[in-house]
Structure formats: C-alpha cells, structure tokens
Design an enzyme around this catalytic site. Sequence first.
Site, PDB file in Angstrom:
ATOM      1  N   SER A  56       0.602  -1.191   0.147  1.00  0.00           N
ATOM      2  CA  SER A  56       0.064   0.033  -0.095  1.00  0.00           C
ATOM      3  C   SER A  56       0.655   1.124   0.188  1.00  0.00           C
ATOM      4  O   SER A  56       1.832   1.488  -1.000  1.00  0.00           O
ATOM      5  CB  SER A  56      -0.930  -0.140   1.298  1.00  0.00           C
ATOM      6  OG  SER A  56      -1.967   1.049   1.001  1.00  0.00           O
TER       7      SER A  56
ATOM      8  N   ASP B 162      -9.391  -6.089  -5.373  1.00  0.00           N
ATOM      9  CA  ASP B 162      -8.721  -4.874  -4.935  1.00  0.00           C
ATOM     10  C   ASP B 162      -9.401  -3.533  -4.997  1.00  0.00           C
ATOM     11  O   ASP B 162     -10.147  -3.481  -6.390  1.00  0.00           O
ATOM     12  CB  ASP B 162      -7.410  -4.932  -5.442  1.00  0.00           C
ATOM     13  CG  ASP B 162      -6.255  -4.401  -4.349  1.00  0.00           C
ATOM     14  OD1 ASP B 162      -6.575  -3.374  -3.775  1.00  0.00           O
ATOM     15  OD2 ASP B 162      -5.092  -4.922  -4.424  1.00  0.00           O
TER      16      ASP B 162
ATOM     17  N   HIS C  67      -7.686  -5.732  -0.867  1.00  0.00           N
ATOM     18  CA  HIS C  67      -6.511  -4.688  -0.602  1.00  0.00           C
ATOM     19  C   HIS C  67      -5.278  -5.515   0.350  1.00  0.00           C
ATOM     20  O   HIS C  67      -4.033  -5.412   0.018  1.00  0.00           O
ATOM     21  CB  HIS C  67      -6.804  -3.520  -0.053  1.00  0.00           C
ATOM     22  CG  HIS C  67      -5.804  -2.511   0.282  1.00  0.00           C
ATOM     23  ND1 HIS C  67      -4.925  -2.181  -0.831  1.00  0.00           N
ATOM     24  CD2 HIS C  67      -5.420  -1.818   1.327  1.00  0.00           C
ATOM     25  CE1 HIS C  67      -4.091  -1.288  -0.288  1.00  0.00           C
ATOM     26  NE2 HIS C  67      -4.344  -1.140   0.851  1.00  0.00           N
TER      27      HIS C  67
END
Length: 389
Positions: free
Chosen positions: A199, A337, A368
């Site tokens: 991320s 995602d 995610h």
Amino acid sequence: MWYLHDALVSYLCNHLSRTPKINHYKRSTPPISVPLNKLFSNTFPLSIHESIQDYKVKDDLFSFQHNLLSTLPFYPNPDKDGRSSEVIQVPIDENNNYINEYVIYPNHKTKKAYASANHLVMVHGYGSGLGLFLKNFGAVTMDNWVVHAIDLFGYGCSSRPPFTPTSFEQVEAWFHDSFATWMRRRQIPRQNALVMAHSMGAYLMASYGINVDPDFCRRLVMVSPGGIIDHKKPIVIPAYFERLWERNISPFSLVRKASFYGSKLVSGWSYRRFSELPDSERVSLHKYVYGIFQARGSGEYMLNYLLKPGANPRHPMVDRKIERCNCQFDWWYGQDDWMNVHGGEVCSERLRRSGKSSTVVEIADAGHHVYLDNATEFNRMLVEKMRDW
C-alpha cells in the site's frame, strides 16, 4: 476537542454495552466513509470489561507486539528446526529515535553469515505495523535468507515523534531519511535485498528508489500499492468526510477520543477482519492493532500530503520517473482490490520500455490486504521469487 470526547463517550455508553456476535470476514473497502447516521450501525463484539482491561495497558505497545509474535513457533525461543527471531530497535538519529524491527533467522548458520545472506525486507502500509504480516513470517523463512519486518518511522512500535513536515517533499524525506539510516545501520546488502512493501509503504519504497537510491534493492514487490493512479471509478466524498480528511482527523483520532471504549470500537473492524484466524491469533491481532491505532499520532499525518480525500493520489506514481529505479519490479493486486491495477500496468509498461523487468499479477480470492486475504497464494508467490534468486 473536549466536546467530541464527551459526545463519543456518551454514545458508546448508550450503544456499545452489548456484546454481539462476530460478523463474518469482510475485506477492506476504499476510505470513502458513510453517512453519519450509519457510522455506528456496526457491531462491536468486544465486551466492555475486556475493552477496559486493554485500556489499562494501552501504552505498553511492546507487550501487545510480544504477545502477538509469541503465537509464532520460533519467537521468543528457537523452534525445533533451528529458526530463531528477535525484536530490536535500531537507532536512527541523535534524538534517540529508532526503527522497530522484527528479524528472523532460518538457522544459526545463516545468522553467522549475515553479510553474505539474502535479505527480505517487509514494509507495511498506512496506519499499520509489522505484526500484520503474522501469517507470512513462517512461510518465508528459508536457508540463506534473513527476514526483516520493520515499522516505518512514526508507526507501530517505532519512535513516534511530533510530525514536523509541512510539504510533500518534506514528508517523503521524513520516511526516506529514516529508512536510509536503517538500511545503513543494518548493513543490508543492496544487491541481495528483496523489498516487499504494501500500500502506502510500497509508494514510499518506489519513491525512495526515484529520489534517493535507484539501486537500493535487487527486486521490489509492490503489493496493492497506493498513490499510483486514480480509482477505477469516480467516488462521491461526503462533505464532512472531506473536511475531516483535510484537517488530518482520522479514525485513529476517534479511537484515542474513545477512552476506555477504544478497544471495543476497534473490534468493530478487527473481529471481522481477522474472523477466519484461530482464536489466539485473532485476539492477539486485535489487541495489537488497538495498541498501535490509539498510540500517539505521528507518521499517520502524512496522509493528506500524499492522498486526496477518498485516497486518489496527489502525486500519482504514473506521473513520476519510476524508470529511474534499477530494481526488478513485481506489482501484485487482489482480484477484488480497490486499488486500480491499471496503475501497475502503466508503470510496468514504462519500466519494460526502459529495459527493466516488471510484471503485474492479480491474486484470486483477495482484496487490498492480499498478504492476509489469500496468505497461502501470496506466500507461495513470494517464496518462488526468493527461490529463483
């Protein structure tokens, strides 16, 4: 902010006194918020008594971390296969600030041959910490590989000094400088380093390669990277949510204001997020994330400098010179995602045109948090990269 505290505690007293059943596992969704009248329509499984007990020890982050890592067979003592691990604090400046690190050695031989070994560096995302990689640590320990999981500066159990940057460039330097010092102090050999980052951690590692050291690792695995490109579809941002975002008021602020109800509040997310894990891991992970969520705000205040309200990037990686990085790239997304895989495809194509290796993969049955949603497949893919080194 006292009125926020009083209103929140009043609400919690009236609405969180029950201990409802745990909802089923739920994947992460974009940070776009919900109407205020639905904000607390959630269930909060933790009991008031347990929440108060967690609050009493809320400042002992290392205890939460220790209890979580103790669910692993090779911490704090070696296992029958000779795997060992330890938690260390690596000094990074003259103000006694440090990077918190969890390091794993597959055996005594590799520990002694540290300088010539290969090194896997694991970097978490926004608001997270190294403990979220709990389901990956055991799978990625193998001969001649030292594993380093770190808390970014201002996150997890790393130092949390006041956040002083006032520009995007200063924000990146805040993280880049501390990471560079950690790499140097730990003597990580760049050509023997595989960096796996998730991320916003992935964004920071890529920008580190652009701004600081194009050769800092041999391979960079970008796991559901943030800040690459806009969302697949336009999203509607409530006006109140946009105002909170612009003022750097985050869910972590809410947890801190909740006083001894904070752990119960966090359970509305954590008990669903970790519901498929064994009880010991689920409980330990909940306490761990509560501990790091309610700790003093520091690195979290980077968010508004990097992302717009709703998490579209202010400085998209697709518009930056990612081809300056000399490492091999892999871009891993979950099939469900909320990050836009097209950003990885655009960057990957640019890297290939410049003669670099870059691949894009979507992992089935994952969102995610790919490394947790489908840990089995994620671990298999990471181990494959390590074996093909």
